[in-house]
Design an enzyme around this catalytic site. Structure first.
Site, PDB file in Angstrom:
ATOM      1  N   ASP A 496       0.835  -1.205   0.000  1.00  0.00           N
ATOM      2  CA  ASP A 496       0.000   0.000   0.000  1.00  0.00           C
ATOM      3  C   ASP A 496       0.868   1.252   0.000  1.00  0.00           C
ATOM      4  O   ASP A 496       0.559   2.234  -0.656  1.00  0.00           O
ATOM      5  CB  ASP A 496      -0.944   0.001   1.202  1.00  0.00           C
ATOM      6  CG  ASP A 496      -0.218  -0.134   2.531  1.00  0.00           C
ATOM      7  OD1 ASP A 496       0.912  -0.671   2.544  1.00  0.00           O
ATOM      8  OD2 ASP A 496      -0.760   0.302   3.556  1.00  0.00           O
ATOM      9  N   ARG A 500       5.420   4.008   6.077  1.00  0.00           N
ATOM     10  CA  ARG A 500       5.009   3.868   7.476  1.00  0.00           C
ATOM     11  C   ARG A 500       5.037   2.410   7.927  1.00  0.00           C
ATOM     12  O   ARG A 500       5.477   1.525   7.199  1.00  0.00           O
ATOM     13  CB  ARG A 500       3.629   4.484   7.684  1.00  0.00           C
ATOM     14  CG  ARG A 500       2.514   3.749   6.983  1.00  0.00           C
ATOM     15  CD  ARG A 500       1.138   4.292   7.410  1.00  0.00           C
ATOM     16  NE  ARG A 500       0.078   3.649   6.693  1.00  0.00           N
ATOM     17  CZ  ARG A 500      -0.802   4.281   5.914  1.00  0.00           C
ATOM     18  NH1 ARG A 500      -0.745   5.591   5.771  1.00  0.00           N
ATOM     19  NH2 ARG A 500      -1.736   3.606   5.296  1.00  0.00           N
ATOM     20  N   ASP A 501       4.544   2.187   9.113  1.00  0.00           N
ATOM     21  CA  ASP A 501       4.534   0.840   9.681  1.00  0.00           C
ATOM     22  C   ASP A 501       3.393   0.030   9.077  1.00  0.00           C
ATOM     23  O   ASP A 501       2.447  -0.347   9.761  1.00  0.00           O
ATOM     24  CB  ASP A 501       4.384   0.928  11.207  1.00  0.00           C
ATOM     25  CG  ASP A 501       3.153   1.735  11.615  1.00  0.00           C
ATOM     26  OD1 ASP A 501       2.501   2.333  10.726  1.00  0.00           O
ATOM     27  OD2 ASP A 501       2.842   1.760  12.817  1.00  0.00           O
ATOM     28  N   GLU A 502       3.479  -0.215   7.791  1.00  0.00           N
ATOM     29  CA  GLU A 502       2.424  -0.959   7.124  1.00  0.00           C
ATOM     30  C   GLU A 502       3.068  -1.797   6.025  1.00  0.00           C
ATOM     31  O   GLU A 502       3.435  -2.923   6.255  1.00  0.00           O
ATOM     32  CB  GLU A 502       1.354  -0.008   6.585  1.00  0.00           C
ATOM     33  CG  GLU A 502       0.047  -0.706   6.376  1.00  0.00           C
ATOM     34  CD  GLU A 502      -1.152   0.149   6.736  1.00  0.00           C
ATOM     35  OE1 GLU A 502      -2.247  -0.271   6.410  1.00  0.00           O
ATOM     36  OE2 GLU A 502      -1.009   1.228   7.325  1.00  0.00           O
ATOM     37  N   ASP A 509      -6.211  -2.295  -2.686  1.00  0.00           N
ATOM     38  CA  ASP A 509      -5.342  -1.406  -3.456  1.00  0.00           C
ATOM     39  C   ASP A 509      -4.859  -2.144  -4.705  1.00  0.00           C
ATOM     40  O   ASP A 509      -4.862  -1.597  -5.811  1.00  0.00           O
ATOM     41  CB  ASP A 509      -4.125  -0.979  -2.622  1.00  0.00           C
ATOM     42  CG  ASP A 509      -4.498  -0.459  -1.235  1.00  0.00           C
ATOM     43  OD1 ASP A 509      -5.348  -1.088  -0.569  1.00  0.00           O
ATOM     44  OD2 ASP A 509      -3.925   0.549  -0.800  1.00  0.00           O
ATOM     45  N   TRP A 563     -11.909  -5.805  -1.394  1.00  0.00           N
ATOM     46  CA  TRP A 563     -10.519  -6.189  -1.166  1.00  0.00           C
ATOM     47  C   TRP A 563     -10.310  -7.656  -1.579  1.00  0.00           C
ATOM     48  O   TRP A 563      -9.458  -7.970  -2.401  1.00  0.00           O
ATOM     49  CB  TRP A 563     -10.152  -5.981   0.315  1.00  0.00           C
ATOM     50  CG  TRP A 563      -9.643  -4.598   0.595  1.00  0.00           C
ATOM     51  CD1 TRP A 563      -8.382  -4.268   0.994  1.00  0.00           C
ATOM     52  CD2 TRP A 563     -10.360  -3.358   0.477  1.00  0.00           C
ATOM     53  NE1 TRP A 563      -8.280  -2.890   1.123  1.00  0.00           N
ATOM     54  CE2 TRP A 563      -9.469  -2.317   0.814  1.00  0.00           C
ATOM     55  CE3 TRP A 563     -11.652  -3.007   0.110  1.00  0.00           C
ATOM     56  CZ2 TRP A 563      -9.835  -0.971   0.804  1.00  0.00           C
ATOM     57  CZ3 TRP A 563     -12.026  -1.673   0.095  1.00  0.00           C
ATOM     58  CH2 TRP A 563     -11.123  -0.670   0.440  1.00  0.00           C
ATOM     59  N   GLU A 795      -2.305   9.093  -0.582  1.00  0.00           N
ATOM     60  CA  GLU A 795      -3.287   8.135  -0.079  1.00  0.00           C
ATOM     61  C   GLU A 795      -4.692   8.745  -0.053  1.00  0.00           C
ATOM     62  O   GLU A 795      -5.671   8.082  -0.388  1.00  0.00           O
ATOM     63  CB  GLU A 795      -2.896   7.738   1.345  1.00  0.00           C
ATOM     64  CG  GLU A 795      -3.863   6.782   2.016  1.00  0.00           C
ATOM     65  CD  GLU A 795      -3.324   6.259   3.329  1.00  0.00           C
ATOM     66  OE1 GLU A 795      -2.470   6.931   3.939  1.00  0.00           O
ATOM     67  OE2 GLU A 795      -3.743   5.160   3.749  1.00  0.00           O
ATOM     68  N   HIS A 817       0.924   6.256  -2.370  1.00  0.00           N
ATOM     69  CA  HIS A 817      -0.115   5.232  -2.280  1.00  0.00           C
ATOM     70  C   HIS A 817      -0.772   5.148  -3.655  1.00  0.00           C
ATOM     71  O   HIS A 817      -1.297   6.146  -4.142  1.00  0.00           O
ATOM     72  CB  HIS A 817      -1.162   5.739  -1.283  1.00  0.00           C
ATOM     73  CG  HIS A 817      -1.487   4.811  -0.181  1.00  0.00           C
ATOM     74  ND1 HIS A 817      -0.681   4.669   0.920  1.00  0.00           N
ATOM     75  CD2 HIS A 817      -2.556   3.993   0.032  1.00  0.00           C
ATOM     76  CE1 HIS A 817      -1.248   3.802   1.765  1.00  0.00           C
ATOM     77  NE2 HIS A 817      -2.380   3.368   1.242  1.00  0.00           N
TER      78      HIS A 817
HETATM   79  C1  RAM Z   1      -4.827   1.234   4.996  1.00  0.00           C
HETATM   80  C2  RAM Z   1      -3.941   0.787   3.895  1.00  0.00           C
HETATM   81  C3  RAM Z   1      -4.595   0.448   2.597  1.00  0.00           C
HETATM   82  C4  RAM Z   1      -6.067   0.239   2.707  1.00  0.00           C
HETATM   83  C5  RAM Z   1      -6.506  -0.217   4.044  1.00  0.00           C
HETATM   84  C6  RAM Z   1      -7.981  -0.384   4.153  1.00  0.00           C
HETATM   85  O1  RAM Z   1      -4.223   1.046   6.207  1.00  0.00           O
HETATM   86  O2  RAM Z   1      -2.950   1.745   3.697  1.00  0.00           O
HETATM   87  O3  RAM Z   1      -4.342   1.370   1.596  1.00  0.00           O
HETATM   88  O4  RAM Z   1      -6.419  -0.729   1.747  1.00  0.00           O
HETATM   89  O5  RAM Z   1      -6.076   0.628   5.058  1.00  0.00           O
END
Ligand code: RAM
Length: 947
Positions: A496, A500-502, A509, A563, A795, A817
């Site tokens: 995504d 960050r911490d992801e 996405d 998703w 994003e 994003h």
């Molecule tokens: C966020 C992510 C992503 C999204 C979800 C629902 O944390 O960055 O882009 O698909 O949430």
């Protein structure tokens, strides 16, 4: 017989008909790669054709495969001589020769017969190599060093990363040497002091409970007679490091999701010239230690204390007596070892520093001029113990401070402690990456310059295939932003965001963006790899997850409409772009299981009524994530996606000859269509829902805003997915226009609505509105981001506004994003008008939509686009001139195109200087403002004079 006579005849009359064709195959690939190592036992071959002859096509081909280049003749080819195969196929051609064994090197070439039945020359030879086909061929052990107890710090537990080495003796002359290597964790392997290959973050991320990939390196020129040093650094990576927002959400597990100790497995196989061979493998005769690499984590960065370096530890002759004996870690029999099917992560570009500023606290901020995923290499000089700290950010605060709040718990900090080399020191981290445009460097004792920092762009190596350029600077920047966002997020998996911490491969996405991705870069092998991750991550009940791979980062992360459908949408789009049916066949059981799941969930009603997904967290799933205004009911969107999936499944069943399934899914699609119509539309074709059923919306994403079926997102999706009858499609287009006008001509769509918005407007004859949205610089729009200096896609539409600044930083606010970058699909498919009508673009249309007049510099007057398909390079460009429109189209060899020429009934059209009738192309008539012609390969210059 006839043919022989024909050949004899033609060869006797030179100059009348030539016996040979210039149809030449090039760009030979195997499993989407040039000269790969593969473990696919019937690998797929492809080539592209060139010819100077217009309207050229292939009518047959012949493939030879042999164990040496010398044997590449029809008589001698010892693996496969396909003989002359009829047809136009130039890709997805399966190898059907002798069974392939481990380590085999297969050379191949191909020739094609042209439209007149004449053979062209043989291609140059290409090759592929087979990997290790059975796990039992792996003789090495998993080795490592448990340093977990050395992790320190209250917030982050980051133990040092181990080093391992072994010296071997080679006493004979080497003919061939191959290194097979993998890790649970990450590795960097070197032979005699030099890294093998140029991959980063190897062996990649998979569900390590099920499979791990390995790489194969040709080290023939690396090993020498005498003593050789094999050495590797191992890191925690996705296997043992921190992942996602686990720390942020206080998940009971925040790191080491698959295991605590990263381990390495390697095998060096050496074939000698005298016919003997030897294999050297990892085991307890390897030594381990830890030293300079004090901390090493993808999300949190690296700490390197150069004072603790082992000088020449990776070269022969290093004294390792003090090192420990490697620890052996048990193998899990169910763990599969396979060759990484995707492209490696690599440094794809280096970026110079753009500007450099000093901060009041003495730190420097380097602006790289571009937001990207990667690392920096630093060149510094100083005393032993001087500590340089590097922090990374996408933006600066208005006072010039580095903005890091949006990184949340990702520490994203690299630290380098100097050893005090008078000649200067160069360092870059090995096992981390950051998403950034700005680097803050503190601790420098000497004034830096532009050369102090160099940006290394990291990403999966997906070759550029798309080009999009206009005379509008904003649009060009937007396209650049889209491509950079793709590069920043196609890093081993489709993440995504990179900062960050992801950094998880969020399925929503991925599915909204996949088609756009195919226009920009060759993502065939990238998705070949990720679809395996996705199928591995499917729930037993059939839903595809929120992200794949899916370590348990938060208990409530399960699945969501919009998703989970990535499991269908992605293989479908890969099929459409590359003609890939293998992905469909291999994933079919998974895909049908998902459709079974949806069918069951719909409780025999074939529509998801309000609150059907209320058991999810957030309730209903993510819906039209990050949209503005009243919410589109998630259940309605789920129903649409259900239809869309059934429809795609029917097409994919047909493509793979699954007749019963085709019937099942076609019928299912019709049922869903009917059910949606009955339940969710009123008599006027308007989409309605029972908003009261959602109560006050509590628990739903932005539920407090209330729900309505009458949204931009709903009509855009209904049109895009072909859900409606012809009449109702036109009506939906009108509703969509009404809604846009009511909203001041502004979009309000989120993740699920933004992609189909422009295509839906175009499909219903509202190209002018599509362009208005596309070219707008007002908030919210793509242009607004560009006008605010963005170099990547944000994003949120309001990730930054002048009024509110970075107001979402505490929650989630990425500037890199790709979801909203899905407008790319419309740019190529509509503005340039390049659309596949047959899988792999063997047939396509060129139907450009011309930007409205009268916008001057704010509009587009000239557009040049190209797309290098699996069938070759397609070009579509157009230019407006006083009273005229100029077009240029290139149709690659062996394909056919319908060119739709924007014109009125009174326009005159010249095609390569002639009238359409004179030029002899197929005239397909005139419809909706387009004169249509059918053409074969060639270059077409078109002039439309409008009276
Ligand atoms: C966020 C992510 C992503 C999204 C979800 C629902 O944390 O960055 O882009 O698909 O949430």
């Amino acid at each position: 017989m006839k043919k022989i006579i024909f050949y004899l005849f033609t060869s006797l009359i030179p100059g009348i008909v030539s016996q040979a064709s210039d149809l030449t195959p090039r760009l030979l690939k195997c499993e989407y790669k040039q000269h790969p190592v593969t473990d696919v036992t019937s690998p797929r071959l492809s080539w592209e054709l060139t010819s100077a002859v217009a309207n050229q096509k292939q009518t047959g081909y012949q493939i030879l495969v042999a164990t040496s280049v010398d044997k590449l003749t029809p008589e001698k080819s010892d693996l496969w001589n396909s003989g002359k195969m009829p047809g136009r196929q130039t890709n997805q051609v399966e190898y059907h020769g002798k069974a392939l064994a481990s380590r085999m090197i297969c050379y191949w070439k191909v020739r094609s017969w042209d439209k007149n039945g004449l053979p062209g020359p043989w291609s140059k030879a290409a090759r592929w190599e087979m990997g290790l086909l059975g796990k039992n061929e792996w003789k090495g052990e998993w080795i490592g060093m448990d340093l977990d107890h050395l992790g320190k710090g209250p917030e982050y537990h980051l133990p040092p990363a181990p080093y391992t080495r072994k010296e071997i003796r080679i006493t004979q002359r080497v003919k061939k040497a191959r290194l097979y290597v993998t890790a649970l964790g990450l590795y960097e392997f070197s032979v005699n002091g030099k890294k093998v290959g140029d991959a980063f973050l190897a062996p990649g991320w998979t569900d390590y409970d099920k499979r791990v990939y390995y790489q194969v390196y040709d080290v023939t020129d690396r090993v020498v007679q005498g003593t050789n040093a094999l050495a590797a650094q191992i890191s925690y990576g996705w296997y043992a490091g921190y992942l996602g927002y686990a720390l942020l959400v206080k998940n009971p597990v925040v790191r080491a999701f698959y295991g605590k100790v990263p381990v390495l497995k390697a095998q060096l196989e050496v074939n000698y010239e005298n016919g003997e061979s030897e294999t050297f493998v990892t085991g307890k005769d390897w030594k381990v230690n830890y030293g300079a690499l004090q901390e090493s984590d993808i999300l949190n960065g690296e700490t390197y204390d150069a004072r603790l370096e082992f000088k020449n530890w990776d070269k022969p002759g290093f004294e390792d007596k003090a090192w420990k004996v490697a620890e052996i870690f048990a193998d899990r029999p169910e763990l599969q070892l396979q060759i990484h099917p995707g492209p490696p992560v690599k440094v794809t570009q280096t970026l110079p520093v753009k500007t450099l500023t000093i901060r009041p606290n003495g730190a420097y901020i380097f602006d790289m001029g571009q937001n990207f995923a990667g690392i920096v290499r630093i060149r510094v000089r100083g005393a032993a113990g001087d500590t340089i700290r590097l922090r990374f950010g996408e933006k600066l605060h208005s006072d010039g401070r580095l903005m890091t709040e949006n990184l949340r718990k990702a520490r994203a900090t690299d630290t380098y402690i100097l050893k005090g080399d008078a000649g200067g020191e160069t360092w870059e981290p090995k096992f981390t990456f950051h998403g950034f445009q700005y680097v803050e460097v503190s601790g420098l004792k000497q004034k830096p310059d532009q050369e102090t920092v160099k940006g290394l762009v990291l990403g999966s190596d997906t070759p550029k295939v798309g080009h999009f350029e206009t005379d509008n600077a904003m649009v060009n920047q937007l396209y650049s932003n889209i491509d950079w966002t793709q590069r920043s997020n196609y890093v081993e998996i489709p993440t995504d965001c990179p900062q960050r911490d992801e950094r998880l491969a969020w399925t929503g996405d991925a599915q909204t963006y996949v088609k756009s991705a195919t226009y920009n870069r060759d993502v065939s092998s990238f998705f070949t790899k990720w679809i395996v991750d996705l199928n591995d991550a499917q729930y037993n009940h059939g839903a595809y997850p929120l992200y794949a791979p899916r370590p348990n980062i938060r208990d409530s992360d399960t699945f969501s409409p919009g998703w989970m459908e990535a499991g269908i949408v992605c293989p479908y789009q890969i099929y459409r772009a590359y003609g890939d049916t293998r992905m469909i066949r291999q994933g079919w059981a998974h895909m049908t299981r998902f459709l079974d799941f949806l069918e069951k969930r719909s409780k025999g009603e074939y529509v998801f009524k309000e609150n059907n997904f209320a058991d999810l967290l957030p309730k209903g799933g993510f819906g039209d994530w990050l949209s503005f205004g009243k919410k589109t009911p998630p259940d309605m969107l789920a129903s649409f996606y259900f239809f869309y999936c059934a429809d795609m499944m029917a097409e994919m069943a047909q493509a793979t000859g699954k007749t019963a399934d085709q019937e099942r899914f076609s019928k299912m699609a019709v049922k869903i269509q009917e059910a949606i119509k009955n339940y969710y539309t009123d008599a006027s074709g308007k989409f309605v829902c029972n908003a009261a059923a959602y109560g006050n919306g509590e628990g739903y994403v932005d539920g407090a805003l209330g729900f309505t079926g009458h949204t931009q997102t709903i009509y855009a999706n209904a049109i895009y997915m072909n859900l409606l009858s012809k009449n109702n499609t036109a009506k939906a287009g009108e509703y969509l226009m009404d809604l846009l006008k009511e909203n001041g001509g502004k979009l309000g769509t989120g993740f699920l609505g933004a992609k189909p918005l422009l295509p839906a407007l175009s499909a219903t004859g509202h190209t002018d509105m599509a362009y208005r949205l596309f070219l707008s610089k007002e908030f919210p729009s793509w242009g607004f981001e560009v006008a605010n200096g963005s170099t990547t896609i944000w994003e949120r539409w309001d990730s930054f506004t002048k009024e509110d600044g970075f107001k979402y930083n505490a929650a989630m606010n990425s500037f890199n994003h790709y979801a909203f970058g899905a407008v790319c699909e419309w740019m190529f498919g509509n503005a340039a008008g390049i659309k596949a009508t047959q899988p792999g673009y063997s047939e396509f249309t060129i139907r450009p939509e011309i930007s409205p007049d009268g916008m001057g510099k704010e509009g587009i007057n000239e557009l040049k686009a190209s797309y290098h398909s699996v069938n070759g390079e397609i070009v579509s460009s157009w230019k407006k001139e006083e009273g005229r429109l100029l077009m240029h189209v290139t149709v690659p060899v062996n394909t056919r195109a319908a060119i739709c020429i924007p014109s009125s009934s009174t326009s005159t059209i010249r095609l390569n200087g002639k009238s359409i009738r004179q030029s002899g192309v197929e005239n397909k008539g005139w419809e909706n403002g387009y004169a249509m012609i059918g053409v074969g390969s060639g270059n077409y210059s078109i002039v439309v004079v409008n009276k």
